[in-house]
Scaffold this motif. Sequence first.
Motif, PDB file in Angstrom:
ATOM      1  N   ALA A 174      45.240  14.309   7.928  1.00 63.55           N
ATOM      2  CA  ALA A 174      46.578  14.967   7.398  1.00 63.55           C
ATOM      3  C   ALA A 174      47.689  14.856   8.424  1.00 63.55           C
ATOM      4  CB  ALA A 174      46.019  16.482   6.812  1.00 63.55           C
ATOM      5  N   HIS A 175      48.577  14.418   7.644  1.00 67.46           N
ATOM      6  CA  HIS A 175      50.001  14.182   8.475  1.00 67.46           C
ATOM      7  C   HIS A 175      51.185  15.314   8.138  1.00 67.46           C
ATOM      8  CE1 HIS A 175      53.770  11.397   9.057  1.00 67.46           C
ATOM      9  NE2 HIS A 175      53.626  12.313  10.188  1.00 67.46           N
ATOM     10  N   ILE A 176      51.572  16.091   8.797  1.00 69.88           N
ATOM     11  CA  ILE A 176      52.424  17.161   8.684  1.00 69.88           C
ATOM     12  C   ILE A 176      53.802  16.769   9.164  1.00 69.88           C
ATOM     13  CG2 ILE A 176      52.888  19.730   8.456  1.00 69.88           C
ATOM     14  CD1 ILE A 176      49.998  20.290   8.480  1.00 69.88           C
ATOM     15  N   GLN A 177      54.929  16.611   8.436  1.00 69.10           N
ATOM     16  CA  GLN A 177      56.137  16.472   9.149  1.00 69.10           C
ATOM     17  C   GLN A 177      56.961  17.387   9.211  1.00 69.10           C
ATOM     18  OE1 GLN A 177      58.054  12.707   7.406  1.00 69.10           O
ATOM     19  NE2 GLN A 177      56.174  12.098   6.323  1.00 69.10           N
ATOM     20  N   GLY A 178      58.032  17.172   9.842  1.00 69.78           N
ATOM     21  CA  GLY A 178      59.094  18.436   9.862  1.00 69.78           C
ATOM     22  C   GLY A 178      60.055  18.423   8.594  1.00 69.78           C
ATOM     23  N   ASP A 179      61.020  17.741   8.829  1.00 70.01           N
ATOM     24  CA  ASP A 179      62.077  17.530   7.682  1.00 70.01           C
ATOM     25  C   ASP A 179      62.008  15.954   7.618  1.00 70.01           C
ATOM     26  OD1 ASP A 179      64.581  16.786   6.181  1.00 70.01           O
ATOM     27  OD2 ASP A 179      65.456  18.569   6.899  1.00 70.01           O
ATOM     28  N   LEU A 180      62.248  15.449   6.403  1.00 68.36           N
ATOM     29  CA  LEU A 180      62.045  14.217   6.301  1.00 68.36           C
ATOM     30  C   LEU A 180      63.077  13.523   6.503  1.00 68.36           C
ATOM     31  CD1 LEU A 180      60.139  13.933   2.680  1.00 68.36           C
ATOM     32  CD2 LEU A 180      59.162  13.741   4.683  1.00 68.36           C
ATOM     33  N   THR A 181      64.301  13.798   6.656  1.00 66.73           N
ATOM     34  CA  THR A 181      65.536  13.139   7.027  1.00 66.73           C
ATOM     35  C   THR A 181      65.871  13.401   8.597  1.00 66.73           C
ATOM     36  OG1 THR A 181      66.762  15.076   6.454  1.00 66.73           O
ATOM     37  CG2 THR A 181      66.462  13.485   4.468  1.00 66.73           C
ATOM     38  N   SER A 182      65.009  13.841   9.285  1.00 68.94           N
ATOM     39  CA  SER A 182      65.168  14.117  10.670  1.00 68.94           C
ATOM     40  C   SER A 182      64.707  12.964  11.601  1.00 68.94           C
ATOM     41  CB  SER A 182      64.648  15.303  11.280  1.00 68.94           C
ATOM     42  OG  SER A 182      63.333  15.180  11.311  1.00 68.94           O
ATOM     43  N   ASP A 183      65.646  12.703  12.710  1.00 71.36           N
ATOM     44  CA  ASP A 183      64.892  11.457  13.253  1.00 71.36           C
ATOM     45  C   ASP A 183      63.538  11.607  13.924  1.00 71.36           C
ATOM     46  OD1 ASP A 183      65.429   9.488  15.663  1.00 71.36           O
ATOM     47  OD2 ASP A 183      65.434  10.973  16.818  1.00 71.36           O
ATOM     48  N   VAL A 184      63.185  12.724  14.389  1.00 74.92           N
ATOM     49  CA  VAL A 184      61.787  13.000  14.768  1.00 74.92           C
ATOM     50  C   VAL A 184      60.825  12.723  13.672  1.00 74.92           C
ATOM     51  CG1 VAL A 184      60.025  14.532  15.513  1.00 74.92           C
ATOM     52  CG2 VAL A 184      62.365  14.649  16.605  1.00 74.92           C
ATOM     53  N   SER A 185      60.850  13.058  12.346  1.00 74.70           N
ATOM     54  CA  SER A 185      59.944  12.768  11.422  1.00 74.70           C
ATOM     55  C   SER A 185      60.058  11.266  11.294  1.00 74.70           C
ATOM     56  CB  SER A 185      60.376  13.446  10.152  1.00 74.70           C
ATOM     57  OG  SER A 185      60.235  14.937  10.376  1.00 74.70           O
ATOM     58  N   ILE A 186      61.151  10.697  10.884  1.00 75.22           N
ATOM     59  CA  ILE A 186      61.381   9.244  10.723  1.00 75.22           C
ATOM     60  C   ILE A 186      60.527   8.197  11.657  1.00 75.22           C
ATOM     61  CG2 ILE A 186      62.921   7.177  10.264  1.00 75.22           C
ATOM     62  CD1 ILE A 186      64.993   9.036   9.118  1.00 75.22           C
ATOM     63  N   LEU A 187      60.732   8.665  13.014  1.00 73.75           N
ATOM     64  CA  LEU A 187      60.395   7.726  14.103  1.00 73.75           C
ATOM     65  C   LEU A 187      58.548   8.217  14.320  1.00 73.75           C
ATOM     66  CD1 LEU A 187      63.138   8.022  16.665  1.00 73.75           C
ATOM     67  CD2 LEU A 187      62.521   6.123  15.267  1.00 73.75           C
ATOM     68  N   GLU A 188      58.525   9.369  14.295  1.00 79.98           N
ATOM     69  CA  GLU A 188      57.154   9.687  14.418  1.00 79.98           C
ATOM     70  C   GLU A 188      56.013   8.960  13.177  1.00 79.98           C
ATOM     71  OE1 GLU A 188      55.719  13.437  15.641  1.00 79.98           O
ATOM     72  OE2 GLU A 188      57.223  13.516  17.129  1.00 79.98           O
ATOM     73  N   ASN A 215      54.345  28.483   8.384  1.00 77.79           N
ATOM     74  CA  ASN A 215      53.568  29.109   7.395  1.00 77.79           C
ATOM     75  C   ASN A 215      53.127  28.057   6.315  1.00 77.79           C
ATOM     76  OD1 ASN A 215      53.467  32.021   8.120  1.00 77.79           O
ATOM     77  ND2 ASN A 215      55.609  31.969   7.645  1.00 77.79           N
ATOM     78  N   LYS A 216      54.258  27.255   6.124  1.00 74.92           N
ATOM     79  CA  LYS A 216      54.258  26.216   5.136  1.00 74.92           C
ATOM     80  C   LYS A 216      53.288  25.141   5.863  1.00 74.92           C
ATOM     81  CE  LYS A 216      58.877  26.140   3.096  1.00 74.92           C
ATOM     82  NZ  LYS A 216      60.114  25.221   2.817  1.00 74.92           N
ATOM     83  N   ALA A 217      53.044  24.813   7.137  1.00 72.51           N
ATOM     84  CA  ALA A 217      52.127  24.133   7.538  1.00 72.51           C
ATOM     85  C   ALA A 217      50.693  24.696   7.493  1.00 72.51           C
ATOM     86  CB  ALA A 217      52.232  23.829   9.029  1.00 72.51           C
ATOM     87  N   ARG A 218      50.521  25.869   7.430  1.00 70.34           N
ATOM     88  CA  ARG A 218      49.320  26.824   7.184  1.00 70.34           C
ATOM     89  C   ARG A 218      48.945  26.466   5.776  1.00 70.34           C
ATOM     90  NH1 ARG A 218      50.743  31.511   8.122  1.00 70.34           N
ATOM     91  NH2 ARG A 218      50.284  31.660  10.352  1.00 70.34           N
ATOM     92  N   GLU A 219      49.876  26.490   4.933  1.00 72.37           N
ATOM     93  CA  GLU A 219      49.550  26.369   3.512  1.00 72.37           C
ATOM     94  C   GLU A 219      48.885  25.016   3.134  1.00 72.37           C
ATOM     95  OE1 GLU A 219      53.091  27.546   1.408  1.00 72.37           O
ATOM     96  OE2 GLU A 219      53.005  29.545   2.133  1.00 72.37           O
ATOM     97  N   GLY A 236      50.848  16.980  13.549  1.00 71.46           N
ATOM     98  CA  GLY A 236      52.008  17.533  13.163  1.00 71.46           C
ATOM     99  C   GLY A 236      53.171  17.195  13.893  1.00 71.46           C
ATOM    100  N   HIS A 237      54.503  17.324  13.555  1.00 70.18           N
ATOM    101  CA  HIS A 237      55.682  16.727  14.293  1.00 70.18           C
ATOM    102  C   HIS A 237      56.382  17.871  15.116  1.00 70.18           C
ATOM    103  CE1 HIS A 237      56.753  13.321  11.458  1.00 70.18           C
ATOM    104  NE2 HIS A 237      55.657  13.252  11.584  1.00 70.18           N
ATOM    105  N   TRP A 238      55.779  18.940  15.445  1.00 69.89           N
ATOM    106  CA  TRP A 238      56.253  19.942  16.195  1.00 69.89           C
ATOM    107  C   TRP A 238      55.066  20.955  16.527  1.00 69.89           C
ATOM    108  CZ3 TRP A 238      59.832  24.565  15.229  1.00 69.89           C
ATOM    109  CH2 TRP A 238      60.105  25.145  16.115  1.00 69.89           C
ATOM    110  N   GLY A 239      54.841  21.530  17.837  1.00 66.58           N
ATOM    111  CA  GLY A 239      53.926  22.288  18.043  1.00 66.58           C
ATOM    112  C   GLY A 239      54.158  23.734  17.487  1.00 66.58           C
ATOM    113  N   SER A 262      49.810  17.443  18.149  1.00 66.51           N
ATOM    114  CA  SER A 262      51.149  17.715  17.854  1.00 66.51           C
ATOM    115  C   SER A 262      51.938  17.407  19.138  1.00 66.51           C
ATOM    116  CB  SER A 262      51.475  19.177  17.780  1.00 66.51           C
ATOM    117  OG  SER A 262      52.749  19.341  17.225  1.00 66.51           O
ATOM    118  N   THR A 263      53.274  17.580  19.309  1.00 66.48           N
ATOM    119  CA  THR A 263      54.243  17.337  20.367  1.00 66.48           C
ATOM    120  C   THR A 263      55.135  18.376  20.359  1.00 66.48           C
ATOM    121  OG1 THR A 263      55.426  15.609  21.308  1.00 66.48           O
ATOM    122  CG2 THR A 263      55.370  15.665  18.904  1.00 66.48           C
ATOM    123  N   GLY A 264      56.133  18.435  21.459  1.00 67.17           N
ATOM    124  CA  GLY A 264      56.941  19.270  21.670  1.00 67.17           C
ATOM    125  C   GLY A 264      57.302  19.747  23.007  1.00 67.17           C
ATOM    126  N   GLU A 265      57.951  21.051  23.064  1.00 72.56           N
ATOM    127  CA  GLU A 265      58.266  21.647  24.207  1.00 72.56           C
ATOM    128  C   GLU A 265      56.979  22.376  24.594  1.00 72.56           C
ATOM    129  OE1 GLU A 265      59.671  24.916  21.160  1.00 72.56           O
ATOM    130  OE2 GLU A 265      59.307  22.593  21.206  1.00 72.56           O
TER     131      GLU A 265
END
Length: 333
Positions: A174-188, A215-219, A236-239, A262-265
């Motif tokens: 399962a691939h859970i992206q952030g915002d489809l137009t963000s640089d992170v989502s596109i590159l990941e 919450n959306k990721a949980r759903e 997922g694109h952000w921890g 996942s990845t992030g800070e």
Amino acid sequence: MQTKLVKALFGGALVLALAGGAVAQESRLKSSAEMYDSFVEATKGRTIAWVPQATGMPLTDGWTQVMRQEAADLGMTLEMRDAAFSSTKMTQAVNALILEKPDVLVVHNFDVQLLARALRKAEEAGIYVVQLNMVSNYKTDAFVGGNWREIARGMGEDIVARCSRDQGKSGKVAHIQGDLTSDVSILESEGLKAAFEGHDGIEIVVDQAAQWDPNKAREITASALQQHPDLCAIVGHWGPMTMGAGQAVKAAGKSDQVTIYSTGENPQFICDAIKDGVLDRYWSVDNLKQGRDVMLTIKYLLQMNQPPGTFRLAGYSPVEILDKDNVERRCWK
């Protein structure tokens, strides 16, 4: 007589050598002093404008903390405009700052297109622009952040090793992206798909955006587990967002079956989530170190004293993979 002459010549040479050494020492000290004076002249009294997506979360607050402290130490001013998760507010803030003409503008982009025209305009107005963690389609003086394509490729290769049918697993991801137009989502997305290419036993069965919302990721995850009870991995694109997915996996009693990537800070709650099995494999980019990298980049740009738009610098953050075996003392409080 010859001995006296040799001693006299040696003594004279020694005096000259010592004198020469003293001159060289004085020259070096003078050069160092001039170098420091030049550094102070380039940085002191300068203004940095900082526009994050929002305050009140460890990612942006960590950056702000480091930038504000170092700016104060250097006699610089840090002015912040909180976009409060509003693309409209961010655009308005950047356009207003262009008129105010700070020396440097630092932005945390919502997506690749939103600020492209404004960032070009800022450079044309004589403002250095540093993009932090998410880059625009318009590349400015500098970018500081993660190499998201390669980070995702690393996660994907790990998934292949753990979830392929050769390992007796389903290969379902399962691939859970952030915002489809963000640089992170596109590159990941690019990096993940590159890692899976040629591996017929790996299949992305769910590919949805959660808009950075746990919450959306949980759903999304709860639904994915119902549709694919043999799911092997979630990436997922952000921890903080992906923690919602991990909580859904725990609630379904499938923590031993599904690996959460996942990845992030790396604030302490991320390490706690790894200890608790809410996250399993985490590609960490230390945002406090990123804050220092931003300030270092700014100091270099100011000292090089070239017109904005001259350079296209990039500073990619080091990555550390965290899991239960190494997570102790890897996060900041």
